[in-house]
Scaffold this active site. Structure first.
Site, PDB file in Angstrom:
ATOM      1  N   GLU A 286       0.739  -1.270   0.123  1.00 46.18           N
ATOM      2  CA  GLU A 286      -0.106   0.042  -0.117  1.00 46.18           C
ATOM      3  C   GLU A 286       0.893   1.407   0.094  1.00 46.18           C
ATOM      4  OE1 GLU A 286      -3.193   0.128  -0.449  1.00 46.18           O
ATOM      5  OE2 GLU A 286      -3.663  -2.019   0.093  1.00 46.18           O
TER       6      GLU A 286
ATOM      7  N   HIS B 225      -1.378  -5.549   1.769  1.00 46.55           N
ATOM      8  CA  HIS B 225      -2.703  -6.562   1.671  1.00 46.55           C
ATOM      9  C   HIS B 225      -2.230  -7.667   0.798  1.00 46.55           C
ATOM     10  CE1 HIS B 225      -5.750  -3.337   2.843  1.00 46.55           C
ATOM     11  NE2 HIS B 225      -6.057  -4.458   3.523  1.00 46.55           N
TER      12      HIS B 225
ATOM     13  N   CYS C 224      -7.362  -1.976   8.507  1.00 45.08           N
ATOM     14  CA  CYS C 224      -6.119  -1.872   7.828  1.00 45.08           C
ATOM     15  C   CYS C 224      -5.519  -0.458   7.662  1.00 45.08           C
ATOM     16  CB  CYS C 224      -6.000  -2.850   6.517  1.00 45.08           C
ATOM     17  SG  CYS C 224      -6.367  -4.589   7.022  1.00 45.08           S
TER      18      CYS C 224
END
Ligand code: PCA
Length: 200
Positions: free
Chosen positions: A79, A166, A142
């Protein structure tokens, strides 16, 4: 010896397993000259951040990688960014539903990951495992965890680098959902180990 704090979320949303936690458990305890300290994290807004920031204080790691499940994704996805909002229809594991809530009232709109996400993608693709950058970690637990970690690091341990990754479902979770993508657990573990080896 340098230290990496590697975290994985517990199961949520009625699932029995979370591939993130399964993968974290299977990653080697030492990679090169790096000691890997592992931590299970609750899928609870704010509590997740509190647990990881406490471990940062206790362990004084050189870097932090947090892992979570992104059902429906077909690749490992580092991310790029965390945004200052909690907003999801699904409750967390404590039953809280958040709508348009700021994570930190005095925090910036967003933080970029401080570990090299592009380099991560390259090192996983070199193993022929699907991997690409994600530009949103969502607005559920998250995202709020990695926002909290980057916020805490910026204020209290600016030399400590962090990012969130992820991972897809594993095949055991999608047997009754044939349209859902998945990646075998060994591939997820191999991807995380490649990232640790090449990007820290
Ligand atoms: N995935 C969720 C929370 C816990 C997890 O593993 C998310 O993407 O927010």
């Amino acid at each position: 010896m340098k230290k990496l704090l590697l975290t994985g979320f517990e199961p949520f949303g009625g699932e029995r397993i979370n591939p993130a936690l399964e993968a974290v458990r299977s990653v080697k305890n030492t990679i090169g000259s790096l000691q890997i300290v592992k931590l299970q994290v609750p899928v609870v807004y704010r509590e997740a951040g509190r647990v990881v920031c406490e471990a940062m204080e206790k362990e004084k790691p050189d870097a932090i990688i947090c892992i979570g499940q992104a059902g429906g994704r077909d690749a490992v996805t580092p991310e790029r960014v965390a945004i200052n909002v909690m907003d999801a229809a699904s409750p967390d594991n404590a039953g809280q539903v958040m709508t348009d809530e700021l994570i930190e009232t005095d925090g910036p709109a967003a933080y970029f990951a401080t570990l090299p996400v592009k380099q991560m993608v390259k090192s996983v693709q070199e193993k022929a495992i699907p991997c690409r950058i994600s530009n949103t970690a969502g607005t559920y637990v998250c995202n709020s965890l990695i926002y909290d970690v980057l916020h805490y690091a910026r204020r209290n341990m600016p030399h400590v680098k962090a990012c969130f990754i992820h991972v897809p479902h594993i095949p055991e979770q999608t047997q009754d959902k044939p349209q859902m993508p998945s990646l075998p657990l060994e591939k997820i573990v191999e991807a995380i180990e490649a990232i640790i080896e090449n990007c820290l």
